[in-house]
Scaffold this active site. Structure first.
Site, PDB file in Angstrom:
ATOM      1  CE  LYS A  39       1.967  -1.943   8.212  1.00 22.66           C
ATOM      2  NZ  LYS A  39       1.661  -0.708   7.311  1.00 22.66           N
ATOM      3  CG  ASP A  41      -2.397   0.859   2.074  1.00 25.95           C
ATOM      4  OD1 ASP A  41      -1.251   1.505   1.991  1.00 25.95           O
ATOM      5  OD2 ASP A  41      -2.652   0.264   1.010  1.00 25.95           O
ATOM      6  CD  GLU A 183      -0.209  -1.937   4.504  1.00 30.73           C
ATOM      7  OE1 GLU A 183       1.032  -1.547   4.266  1.00 30.73           O
ATOM      8  OE2 GLU A 183      -1.001  -0.975   4.972  1.00 30.73           O
TER       9      GLU A 183
END
Length: 325
Positions: A39, A41, A183
């Site tokens: 994921k 950022d 993240e």
């Protein structure tokens, strides 16, 4: 940021009509039916690629001029016209994305400063999905097939990378990402279609810290040398604003000055909450137009954020997107 029809009139791409598919929050798990990827950022963006590149934010705004170093994304992509979904990131010297550097880029409006920043802190488009290929809508195809198309049609470049993924091992991959200071992780069902604008359990996000976007409903003035004491946070529940607490940490003096300038440009507004909030000291209410990202430990049973920390304005998000159950 303004909308423009920058592609040719005969373009096969529906510019500024596709909203990105969204994920629900979840806990790490292993499954042969899902893939797992980092994921990133950054700023979510769609790249419309034909004879030129047009970048669209998640709230349908043209952000092409904000990132001139991404203006040639169409060149290493075969199978145009195409639309890629991805994340715009700015890596630090250690390779990890820096949201603060990205936020600083997003604040710039002067073209000369934008070009200078593009050379000093260049952005990368991290592509993780393809929505149009050779002018054909492929959103109804399974994610697994879309990933195969993405891998075959996109050549890596200095400003364009295809996000890699693994299968089956979601828990260990999540732990590895946390250990590297990333993240979190996205889990996506291999058979899932792309559902534009929908938040679906077919996609799930695992964060090692809680984070969310909240509306700035007002602020408390600071004391002494500080002009800003705290931001007053809210989110929508069934169409009305609910108080979520206040955040007074996470912004330096430069960000404090920028926030105060933004807040003072907003029209004053009446108190937005039905109930009185005794903990607020001399609140100044503004029209709820600004959205910021906040990290926090947990949400209390009363719906307040515990130990929140400000992470930056989200100019790519609308207040109506800030809703919690």
């Amino acid at each position: 940021m303004t909308r423009v029809a920058a592609l040719p009139e005969n373009s096969q791409l529906p510019v500024f009509q596709i909203k990105p598919m969204l994920a629900i929050a979840g806990q790490p798990f292993d499954s042969p039916d899902f893939l797992y990827e980092v994921k990133w950022d950054g700023y979510r963006g769609l790249a419309y690629l034909e004879e030129r590149t047009i970048l669209q934010s998640r709230n349908l705004q043209d952000i092409t001029a904000v990132f001139p170093e991404l203006a040639d994304l169409h060149q290493p992509v075969r199978g145009r016209p195409a639309v890629l979904d991805g994340e715009i990131i700015i890596p630090r010297t250690d390779g990890k994305p820096s949201f603060s550097l990205l936020q600083a880029r997003g604040r710039l409006g002067d073209p000369l400063k934008i070009r200078q920043a593009a050379r000093q802190t260049p952005a990368i488009f991290m592509a993780f999905d393809i929505l149009y290929h050779q002018g054909r809508n492929v959103m109804a195809e399974a994610l697994q097939l879309r990933k195969e198309i993405l891998q075959s049609e996109v050549r890596a470049a200095a400003n364009l990378i295809v996000s890699q993924f693994i299968l089956n091992q979601g828990i260990s991959f999540y732990e590895a990402c946390v250990n590297r200071g990333l993240e979190g992780v996205m889990a996506k069902e291999l058979s899932s279609p792309y559902l534009p604008g929908k938040r679906s359990p077919l996609w799930r996000k695992f964060r090692h810290t809680l984070a969310g976007e909240f509306i700035i409903a007002g602020y408390e003035p600071g004391r002494g040398e500080r002009a800003l004491g705290a931001l007053i946070l809210a989110s929508y529940v069934e169409g009305r604003l609910i108080y979520r607490g206040k955040v007074g940490t996470g912004f330096d003096r430069g960000e404090e000055r920028e926030l105060m300038a933004c807040l003072q440009r907003l029209p004053a507004a009446p108190p937005p909450f039905r109930e009185a909030i005794p903990e607020l000291k001399n609140p100044r209410w503004v029209e709820p137009r600004l959205v910021c990202q906040v990290e926090y430990l947990e949400m209390t049973p009363q719906g307040r954020l515990r130990h929140p920390g400000y992470r930056g304005l989200r100019r790519d998000k609308e207040p109506e997107e800030c809703s919690l159950p």
